[in-house]
Write an enzyme that holds these catalytic residues in place. Sequence first.
Site, PDB file in Angstrom:
ATOM      1  N   LYS A   1       0.829  -1.207   0.000  1.00 41.34           N
ATOM      2  CA  LYS A   1       0.000   0.000   0.000  1.00 41.34           C
ATOM      3  C   LYS A   1       0.870   1.268   0.000  1.00 41.34           C
ATOM      4  O   LYS A   1       2.097   1.199   0.223  1.00 41.34           O
ATOM      5  CB  LYS A   1      -0.926  -0.033   1.227  1.00 41.34           C
ATOM      6  CG  LYS A   1      -1.957  -1.180   1.188  1.00 41.34           C
ATOM      7  CD  LYS A   1      -2.906  -1.098   2.395  1.00 41.34           C
ATOM      8  CE  LYS A   1      -3.945  -2.217   2.361  1.00 41.34           C
ATOM      9  NZ  LYS A   1      -4.945  -2.058   3.448  1.00 41.34           N
TER      10      LYS A   1
ATOM     11  N   TYR B   1     -12.104  -1.752  -4.108  1.00 39.04           N
ATOM     12  CA  TYR B   1     -12.683  -2.013  -2.784  1.00 39.04           C
ATOM     13  C   TYR B   1     -14.214  -1.939  -2.795  1.00 39.04           C
ATOM     14  O   TYR B   1     -14.824  -1.694  -1.748  1.00 39.04           O
ATOM     15  CB  TYR B   1     -12.123  -1.025  -1.763  1.00 39.04           C
ATOM     16  CG  TYR B   1     -10.805  -1.464  -1.131  1.00 39.04           C
ATOM     17  CD1 TYR B   1     -10.704  -2.675  -0.427  1.00 39.04           C
ATOM     18  CD2 TYR B   1      -9.672  -0.665  -1.197  1.00 39.04           C
ATOM     19  CE1 TYR B   1      -9.513  -3.072   0.163  1.00 39.04           C
ATOM     20  CE2 TYR B   1      -8.473  -1.052  -0.587  1.00 39.04           C
ATOM     21  CZ  TYR B   1      -8.406  -2.263   0.088  1.00 39.04           C
ATOM     22  OH  TYR B   1      -7.229  -2.655   0.693  1.00 39.04           O
TER      23      TYR B   1
ATOM     24  N   PHE C   1     -15.577   3.281   6.667  1.00 36.78           N
ATOM     25  CA  PHE C   1     -14.200   3.674   6.348  1.00 36.78           C
ATOM     26  C   PHE C   1     -13.919   3.695   4.839  1.00 36.78           C
ATOM     27  O   PHE C   1     -12.795   3.950   4.418  1.00 36.78           O
ATOM     28  CB  PHE C   1     -13.201   2.756   7.065  1.00 36.78           C
ATOM     29  CG  PHE C   1     -13.373   1.273   6.789  1.00 36.78           C
ATOM     30  CD1 PHE C   1     -12.846   0.694   5.636  1.00 36.78           C
ATOM     31  CD2 PHE C   1     -14.032   0.456   7.698  1.00 36.78           C
ATOM     32  CE1 PHE C   1     -12.993  -0.665   5.385  1.00 36.78           C
ATOM     33  CE2 PHE C   1     -14.184  -0.913   7.457  1.00 36.78           C
ATOM     34  CZ  PHE C   1     -13.659  -1.467   6.290  1.00 36.78           C
TER      35      PHE C   1
ATOM     36  N   THR D   1      -5.987  -7.582  10.348  1.00 36.35           N
ATOM     37  CA  THR D   1      -6.274  -6.245   9.805  1.00 36.35           C
ATOM     38  C   THR D   1      -5.829  -5.162  10.783  1.00 36.35           C
ATOM     39  O   THR D   1      -5.180  -4.190  10.399  1.00 36.35           O
ATOM     40  CB  THR D   1      -7.796  -6.112   9.544  1.00 36.35           C
ATOM     41  OG1 THR D   1      -8.212  -7.203   8.729  1.00 36.35           O
ATOM     42  CG2 THR D   1      -8.120  -4.787   8.873  1.00 36.35           C
TER      43      THR D   1
ATOM     44  N   ARG E   1       2.162  -6.670   9.357  1.00 36.82           N
ATOM     45  CA  ARG E   1       1.383  -5.578   9.962  1.00 36.82           C
ATOM     46  C   ARG E   1       1.830  -5.299  11.393  1.00 36.82           C
ATOM     47  O   ARG E   1       1.933  -4.143  11.805  1.00 36.82           O
ATOM     48  CB  ARG E   1      -0.108  -5.910   9.869  1.00 36.82           C
ATOM     49  CG  ARG E   1      -0.646  -5.720   8.441  1.00 36.82           C
ATOM     50  CD  ARG E   1      -1.999  -6.317   8.239  1.00 36.82           C
ATOM     51  NE  ARG E   1      -2.644  -5.834   7.003  1.00 36.82           N
ATOM     52  CZ  ARG E   1      -3.800  -6.280   6.565  1.00 36.82           C
ATOM     53  NH1 ARG E   1      -4.464  -7.221   7.239  1.00 36.82           N
ATOM     54  NH2 ARG E   1      -4.326  -5.793   5.452  1.00 36.82           N
TER      55      ARG E   1
ATOM     56  N   ASN F   1      -1.944  -0.087   6.962  1.00 36.18           N
ATOM     57  CA  ASN F   1      -1.428  -1.374   7.437  1.00 36.18           C
ATOM     58  C   ASN F   1      -0.566  -2.096   6.394  1.00 36.18           C
ATOM     59  O   ASN F   1      -0.514  -3.315   6.357  1.00 36.18           O
ATOM     60  CB  ASN F   1      -2.582  -2.239   7.957  1.00 36.18           C
ATOM     61  CG  ASN F   1      -3.637  -2.484   6.908  1.00 36.18           C
ATOM     62  OD1 ASN F   1      -3.477  -2.106   5.753  1.00 36.18           O
ATOM     63  ND2 ASN F   1      -4.710  -3.143   7.287  1.00 36.18           N
TER      64      ASN F   1
ATOM     65  N   HIS G   1      -2.121  -5.388   1.383  1.00 36.07           N
ATOM     66  CA  HIS G   1      -3.423  -6.008   1.107  1.00 36.07           C
ATOM     67  C   HIS G   1      -3.170  -7.443   0.681  1.00 36.07           C
ATOM     68  O   HIS G   1      -2.156  -7.732   0.027  1.00 36.07           O
ATOM     69  CB  HIS G   1      -4.143  -5.273  -0.037  1.00 36.07           C
ATOM     70  CG  HIS G   1      -5.296  -6.066  -0.586  1.00 36.07           C
ATOM     71  ND1 HIS G   1      -6.542  -6.023  -0.020  1.00 36.07           N
ATOM     72  CD2 HIS G   1      -5.362  -6.979  -1.588  1.00 36.07           C
ATOM     73  CE1 HIS G   1      -7.337  -6.871  -0.677  1.00 36.07           C
ATOM     74  NE2 HIS G   1      -6.641  -7.458  -1.629  1.00 36.07           N
TER      75      HIS G   1
ATOM     76  N   GLU H   1      -9.592  -9.824  -8.024  1.00 29.09           N
ATOM     77  CA  GLU H   1      -8.526  -8.837  -7.799  1.00 29.09           C
ATOM     78  C   GLU H   1      -7.384  -8.998  -8.807  1.00 29.09           C
ATOM     79  O   GLU H   1      -6.820  -8.002  -9.272  1.00 29.09           O
ATOM     80  CB  GLU H   1      -8.013  -8.969  -6.357  1.00 29.09           C
ATOM     81  CG  GLU H   1      -9.078  -8.530  -5.350  1.00 29.09           C
ATOM     82  CD  GLU H   1      -8.702  -8.776  -3.896  1.00 29.09           C
ATOM     83  OE1 GLU H   1      -7.598  -9.304  -3.632  1.00 29.09           O
ATOM     84  OE2 GLU H   1      -9.518  -8.434  -3.026  1.00 29.09           O
TER      85      GLU H   1
HETATM   86  P1  IDP Z   1      -8.006  -6.846   5.244  1.00 27.48           P
HETATM   87  O1  IDP Z   1      -7.140  -5.851   4.497  1.00 27.48           O
HETATM   88  O2  IDP Z   1      -7.292  -7.438   6.423  1.00 27.48           O
HETATM   89  O3  IDP Z   1      -8.617  -7.882   4.348  1.00 27.48           O
HETATM   90  P2  IDP Z   1     -10.641  -5.585   5.310  1.00 27.48           P
HETATM   91  O4  IDP Z   1     -11.659  -5.801   6.382  1.00 27.48           O
HETATM   92  O5  IDP Z   1     -10.884  -6.223   3.991  1.00 27.48           O
HETATM   93  O6  IDP Z   1      -9.221  -5.998   5.901  1.00 27.48           O
HETATM   94  O7  IDP Z   1     -10.500  -4.022   5.142  1.00 27.48           O
HETATM   95  C1  IDP Z   1      -9.819  -3.479   4.018  1.00 27.48           C
HETATM   96  C2  IDP Z   1      -8.902  -2.378   4.495  1.00 27.48           C
HETATM   97  O8  IDP Z   1      -9.699  -1.318   5.024  1.00 27.48           O
HETATM   98  C3  IDP Z   1      -7.967  -2.746   5.667  1.00 27.48           C
HETATM   99  O9  IDP Z   1      -6.785  -3.389   5.256  1.00 27.48           O
HETATM  100  C4  IDP Z   1      -7.674  -1.387   6.253  1.00 27.48           C
HETATM  101  O10 IDP Z   1      -6.724  -0.664   5.460  1.00 27.48           O
HETATM  102  C5  IDP Z   1      -9.027  -0.699   6.120  1.00 27.48           C
HETATM  103  N1  IDP Z   1      -9.879  -0.887   7.308  1.00 27.48           N
HETATM  104  C6  IDP Z   1     -10.480  -2.013   7.737  1.00 27.48           C
HETATM  105  N2  IDP Z   1     -11.191  -1.825   8.863  1.00 27.48           N
HETATM  106  C7  IDP Z   1     -11.031  -0.490   9.149  1.00 27.48           C
HETATM  107  C8  IDP Z   1     -11.539   0.343  10.203  1.00 27.48           C
HETATM  108  O11 IDP Z   1     -12.267  -0.091  11.092  1.00 27.48           O
HETATM  109  N3  IDP Z   1     -11.157   1.655  10.153  1.00 27.48           N
HETATM  110  C9  IDP Z   1     -10.360   2.166   9.170  1.00 27.48           C
HETATM  111  N4  IDP Z   1      -9.875   1.409   8.162  1.00 27.48           N
HETATM  112  C10 IDP Z   1     -10.206   0.098   8.146  1.00 27.48           C
HETATM  113 MG    MG Z   2      -9.983  -7.662   2.813  1.00 23.46          MG
END
Ligand code: IDP
Ligand code: MG
Length: 138
Positions: free
Chosen positions: A9, A49, A57, A91, A102, A112, A115, A126
């Site tokens: 990222k 996304y 978010f 996450t 992470r 983080n 992805h 994807e």
């Molecule tokens: P993942 O990347 O671990 O699969 P997802 O739930 O798919 O997690 O969320 C996509 C991305 O959205 C996360 O990697 C993170 O950058 C962001 N994200 C997820 N949950 C939150 C949140 O509660 N607040 C802000 N950003 C979030």
């Molecule tokens: Mg995800």
Amino acid sequence: MERTLSIIKPDGVARGLIGEVIKRFEDNNLKIVAMKMIYMTKAQAQGFYAVHKERPFFDSLTDFMSSGPVVVLILKGENAIAKNRELMGATNYKEAAEGTIRRDFATEIEKNIVHGSDSPGSADFEIGYFFNSFEIIC
Ligand code: IDP
Ligand code: MG
């Protein structure tokens, strides 16, 4: 053999972590079969996304993902999807296991570093979102 999509990222690229992240993939039997650096528009990040479009978010996340260049990669290996998720960590970096990408580098739940696809269906979507067949080593 399975394929998964990884993204380093904007925070990972800006902080000079491309090599560090790729080293972890290579050290863990995830073979790179496609890779490029791109700079997404907001619309491209929203398309990527789309599954999260109702989440609170979503707007912030897609701003972040279009805020600087990213590296997109296709990783291939046995259980590549789960293996990559394991190397990434949870996450929320505060809940991520020790030694994960992470846990070691993330600074916020949003920023983080990486992805990774979460299922075979999302990996197919994807990979197709970013790469055509001529760009993938087989
Ligand atoms: P993942 O990347 O671990 O699969 P997802 O739930 O798919 O997690 O969320 C996509 C991305 O959205 C996360 O990697 C993170 O950058 C962001 N994200 C997820 N949950 C939150 C949140 O509660 N607040 C802000 N950003 C979030
Ligand atoms: Mg995800």
